[in-house]
Design a protein around this motif. Sequence first.
Motif, mmCIF file in Angstrom:
data_model
loop_
_atom_site.group_PDB
_atom_site.id
_atom_site.type_symbol
_atom_site.label_atom_id
_atom_site.label_comp_id
_atom_site.label_asym_id
_atom_site.label_seq_id
_atom_site.Cartn_x
_atom_site.Cartn_y
_atom_site.Cartn_z
ATOM 1 N N MET A 144 -4.285 9.363 12.379
ATOM 2 C CA MET A 144 -4.353 8.094 11.642
ATOM 3 C C MET A 144 -3.113 7.899 10.791
ATOM 4 O O MET A 144 -2.388 8.849 10.483
ATOM 5 N N GLY A 145 -2.893 6.669 10.401
ATOM 6 C CA GLY A 145 -1.782 6.338 9.521
ATOM 7 C C GLY A 145 -2.124 6.681 8.087
ATOM 8 O O GLY A 145 -3.299 6.747 7.705
ATOM 9 N N SER A 146 -1.083 6.898 7.271
ATOM 10 C CA SER A 146 -1.302 7.244 5.869
ATOM 11 C C SER A 146 -2.009 6.118 5.115
ATOM 12 O O SER A 146 -2.716 6.366 4.146
ATOM 13 N N ASP A 147 -1.845 4.870 5.581
ATOM 14 C CA ASP A 147 -2.553 3.747 4.949
ATOM 15 C C ASP A 147 -4.062 3.876 5.159
ATOM 16 O O ASP A 147 -4.850 3.639 4.242
ATOM 17 N N SER A 148 -4.484 4.271 6.354
ATOM 18 C CA SER A 148 -5.911 4.481 6.628
ATOM 19 C C SER A 148 -6.440 5.686 5.861
ATOM 20 O O SER A 148 -7.556 5.654 5.346
ATOM 21 N N PHE A 149 -5.625 6.731 5.791
ATOM 22 C CA PHE A 149 -6.069 7.950 5.118
ATOM 23 C C PHE A 149 -6.356 7.699 3.634
ATOM 24 O O PHE A 149 -7.242 8.330 3.052
ATOM 25 N N GLU A 150 -5.631 6.752 3.034
ATOM 26 C CA GLU A 150 -5.869 6.405 1.626
ATOM 27 C C GLU A 150 -7.321 5.974 1.391
ATOM 28 O O GLU A 150 -7.847 6.142 0.301
ATOM 29 N N ILE A 186 -1.642 12.948 10.225
ATOM 30 C CA ILE A 186 -1.329 11.676 9.571
ATOM 31 C C ILE A 186 0.126 11.313 9.816
ATOM 32 O O ILE A 186 1.027 12.106 9.517
ATOM 33 N N TYR A 187 0.345 10.114 10.359
ATOM 34 C CA TYR A 187 1.718 9.627 10.469
ATOM 35 C C TYR A 187 1.952 8.736 9.252
ATOM 36 O O TYR A 187 1.113 7.914 8.899
ATOM 37 N N THR A 188 3.061 8.967 8.586
ATOM 38 C CA THR A 188 3.312 8.262 7.328
ATOM 39 C C THR A 188 3.786 6.841 7.580
ATOM 40 O O THR A 188 4.614 6.594 8.453
ATOM 41 N N GLY A 216 5.521 2.984 2.145
ATOM 42 C CA GLY A 216 4.746 2.490 1.011
ATOM 43 C C GLY A 216 3.382 3.144 0.858
ATOM 44 O O GLY A 216 2.599 2.771 -0.009
ATOM 45 N N HIS A 217 3.068 4.097 1.738
ATOM 46 C CA HIS A 217 1.777 4.786 1.679
ATOM 47 C C HIS A 217 1.966 6.299 1.764
ATOM 48 O O HIS A 217 1.585 6.918 2.745
ATOM 49 N N PRO A 218 2.581 6.883 0.720
ATOM 50 C CA PRO A 218 2.760 8.331 0.762
ATOM 51 C C PRO A 218 1.411 9.043 0.660
ATOM 52 O O PRO A 218 0.483 8.516 0.040
ATOM 53 N N ILE A 222 1.001 16.378 8.192
ATOM 54 C CA ILE A 222 1.822 15.165 8.122
ATOM 55 C C ILE A 222 2.800 15.193 9.297
ATOM 56 O O ILE A 222 3.491 16.188 9.514
ATOM 57 N N VAL A 223 2.816 14.109 10.055
ATOM 58 C CA VAL A 223 3.709 14.005 11.207
ATOM 59 C C VAL A 223 4.676 12.861 10.937
ATOM 60 O O VAL A 223 4.253 11.726 10.715
ATOM 61 N N ASP A 224 5.942 13.178 10.941
ATOM 62 C CA ASP A 224 6.952 12.178 10.626
ATOM 63 C C ASP A 224 7.371 11.430 11.888
ATOM 64 O O ASP A 224 8.497 11.572 12.353
#
Length: 189
Positions: free
Chosen positions: A104-110, A129-131, A134-136, A147-149
């Motif tokens: 999932m994206g870091s925005d979803s993980f938030e 999580i792919y970053t 604006g959503h660290p 974390i996958v860049d």
Amino acid sequence: MKIGLYFGSFNPVHIGHLIIANYIAYNTDLDKVWFVVSPQNPLKVSSTLLNEHHRFHLVELAIKDADRLKASNIEFSLPRPSYTIDTLTYMAEKFPTQEFVVIMGSDSFENITRWKNYEQLIKHYPIYIYTRPGHPVKESQGANIRIVDAPMLDISSSAIRKLIQEGKSIRYLVTEDVQQYIEENGYYR
């Protein structure tokens, strides 16, 4: 086998989705990445959401030559709305020898703490999580995260739908096969 589950409506699937999935498939310990196409949510009847079978077919077209990517319509047969934890529970029963990871994206993980039975999800399933800009990822919420860049493109399905409605080109935003199929069938007009 270790399988990453990339959930989404993919409405439509675009190059950004494919880059993330392919990057994660080849730059982590995963053997495969499955695009889990989410069916239409009956609580949110949206005229912009293409029928799930059409969206699934577009994903199949987009990844037809990709060895490590697969389209999954597993949620089509599950009760709706589909919750990630219910899908994971079902998949663990159906494929007991596979190991599943959620992508999932870091925005979803938030927002993970708002998900149904999220405690169960983070306890039993690793999350890659792919970053997103604006959503660290500030904290793991107790989850086993990696974390996958992955390379990010600022492309969205909603922007693609808007271009189609305006009669503008979507070339290079989606694969050629997907573009052709959308045009031939008059999707999103």
